[in-house]
Scaffold this motif. Structure first.
Motif, PDB file in Angstrom:
ATOM      1  N   SER A 163       0.823  -1.210   0.000  1.00  0.00           N
ATOM      2  CA  SER A 163       0.000   0.000   0.000  1.00  0.00           C
ATOM      3  C   SER A 163       0.854   1.256   0.000  1.00  0.00           C
ATOM      4  O   SER A 163       0.481   2.267  -0.609  1.00  0.00           O
ATOM      5  N   LEU A 164       2.033   1.221   0.650  1.00  0.00           N
ATOM      6  CA  LEU A 164       2.916   2.391   0.632  1.00  0.00           C
ATOM      7  C   LEU A 164       3.455   2.667  -0.763  1.00  0.00           C
ATOM      8  O   LEU A 164       3.721   3.814  -1.115  1.00  0.00           O
ATOM      9  N   ILE A 165       3.615   1.637  -1.568  1.00  0.00           N
ATOM     10  CA  ILE A 165       4.076   1.819  -2.944  1.00  0.00           C
ATOM     11  C   ILE A 165       3.058   2.628  -3.730  1.00  0.00           C
ATOM     12  O   ILE A 165       3.411   3.557  -4.462  1.00  0.00           O
ATOM     13  N   PHE A 166       1.784   2.315  -3.571  1.00  0.00           N
ATOM     14  CA  PHE A 166       0.754   3.034  -4.320  1.00  0.00           C
ATOM     15  C   PHE A 166       0.618   4.480  -3.852  1.00  0.00           C
ATOM     16  O   PHE A 166       0.403   5.385  -4.655  1.00  0.00           O
ATOM     17  N   VAL A 167       0.758   4.709  -2.566  1.00  0.00           N
ATOM     18  CA  VAL A 167       0.710   6.083  -2.062  1.00  0.00           C
ATOM     19  C   VAL A 167       1.923   6.863  -2.563  1.00  0.00           C
ATOM     20  O   VAL A 167       1.821   8.031  -2.951  1.00  0.00           O
ATOM     21  N   GLY A 168       3.072   6.217  -2.598  1.00  0.00           N
ATOM     22  CA  GLY A 168       4.283   6.867  -3.107  1.00  0.00           C
ATOM     23  C   GLY A 168       4.188   7.189  -4.585  1.00  0.00           C
ATOM     24  O   GLY A 168       4.694   8.217  -5.041  1.00  0.00           O
ATOM     25  N   LEU A 169       3.560   6.314  -5.363  1.00  0.00           N
ATOM     26  CA  LEU A 169       3.364   6.602  -6.785  1.00  0.00           C
ATOM     27  C   LEU A 169       2.476   7.826  -6.979  1.00  0.00           C
ATOM     28  O   LEU A 169       2.705   8.638  -7.880  1.00  0.00           O
ATOM     29  N   ALA A 170       1.469   7.956  -6.137  1.00  0.00           N
ATOM     30  CA  ALA A 170       0.579   9.111  -6.237  1.00  0.00           C
ATOM     31  C   ALA A 170       1.322  10.394  -5.866  1.00  0.00           C
ATOM     32  O   ALA A 170       1.094  11.447  -6.464  1.00  0.00           O
ATOM     33  N   GLU A 171       2.223  10.328  -4.895  1.00  0.00           N
ATOM     34  CA  GLU A 171       3.015  11.501  -4.521  1.00  0.00           C
ATOM     35  C   GLU A 171       4.033  11.848  -5.597  1.00  0.00           C
ATOM     36  O   GLU A 171       4.448  12.994  -5.712  1.00  0.00           O
ATOM     37  N   GLY A 172       4.428  10.864  -6.380  1.00  0.00           N
ATOM     38  CA  GLY A 172       5.384  11.108  -7.453  1.00  0.00           C
ATOM     39  C   GLY A 172       4.862  12.057  -8.508  1.00  0.00           C
ATOM     40  O   GLY A 172       5.637  12.759  -9.163  1.00  0.00           O
ATOM     41  N   VAL A 173       3.551  12.109  -8.686  1.00  0.00           N
ATOM     42  CA  VAL A 173       2.958  13.019  -9.658  1.00  0.00           C
ATOM     43  C   VAL A 173       3.319  14.463  -9.311  1.00  0.00           C
ATOM     44  O   VAL A 173       3.651  15.266 -10.187  1.00  0.00           O
ATOM     45  N   CYS A 174       3.287  14.801  -8.032  1.00  0.00           N
ATOM     46  CA  CYS A 174       3.649  16.153  -7.592  1.00  0.00           C
ATOM     47  C   CYS A 174       5.110  16.440  -7.888  1.00  0.00           C
ATOM     48  O   CYS A 174       5.459  17.532  -8.337  1.00  0.00           O
ATOM     49  N   LEU A 175       5.959  15.481  -7.651  1.00  0.00           N
ATOM     50  CA  LEU A 175       7.383  15.685  -7.908  1.00  0.00           C
ATOM     51  C   LEU A 175       7.676  15.849  -9.392  1.00  0.00           C
ATOM     52  O   LEU A 175       8.544  16.643  -9.773  1.00  0.00           O
ATOM     53  N   TYR A 176       6.956  15.124 -10.244  1.00  0.00           N
ATOM     54  CA  TYR A 176       7.159  15.284 -11.675  1.00  0.00           C
ATOM     55  C   TYR A 176       6.772  16.688 -12.116  1.00  0.00           C
ATOM     56  O   TYR A 176       7.449  17.305 -12.945  1.00  0.00           O
TER      57      TYR A 176
END
Length: 146
Positions: free
Chosen positions: A121-134
């Motif tokens: 589940s932390l992987i999916f939350v981290g992927l969603a946060e990656g959008v902001c970093l991009y």
């Protein structure tokens, strides 16, 4: 607008807030008195806003043409570049926030049922946060080109 006019408009807006609510706070506090204070506040604020708008657009077109020639096309492209960088960051963060809200709530539900699902589940939350970093990286690239 001259400096004196700008200071006068700022003073009018500040007094338009302080005077009506000072009237309300110093007297008996009732619903009718509050409505009068709020009405006076709205009247003064939008009155000052209307006067400022009229004064803003009352300049002559010759002054605007001189300012446009002085700034040149480089000023316009720089301004649009900053606007593009701001939009890239802002919209990616809004999208990332929506994604994190959905992913985090689902992750908490999954973890409460099965604690071993924490890593997945932390992987999916981290992927969603990656959008902001991009979006932030793209805005840095845009600003770097200016």
């Amino acid at each position: 607008m001259t400096l004196a006019v700008k200071l006068l408009l700022i003073a009018a807006i500040i007094l338009g807030i302080i005077v009506p609510f000072g009237y309300f706070l110093l007297g008996e506090r009732s619903k009718n008195r509050y409505k009068k204070a709020l009405g006076a506040n709205v009247f003064f604020y939008f009155g000052a806003f209307l006067i400022a708008g009229i004064m803003l657009f009352s300049g002559t077109p010759a002054e605007a043409a001189e300012a446009a020639n002085a700034a040149g096309a480089a000023g316009m492209s720089t301004g649009l570049g900053y606007l593009a960088a701001a939009l890239a960051t802002g919209l990616s963060c809004v999208g990332g926030g929506i994604a994190v809200a959905s992913a985090a709530s689902a992750a908490l539900g999954a973890i409460s049922e099965d604690p071993s699902a924490l890593g997945k589940s932390l992987i999916f939350v981290g992927l969603a946060e990656g959008v902001c970093l991009y979006g932030l990286i793209i805005s840095f690239m845009i600003i770097g080109k200016l």
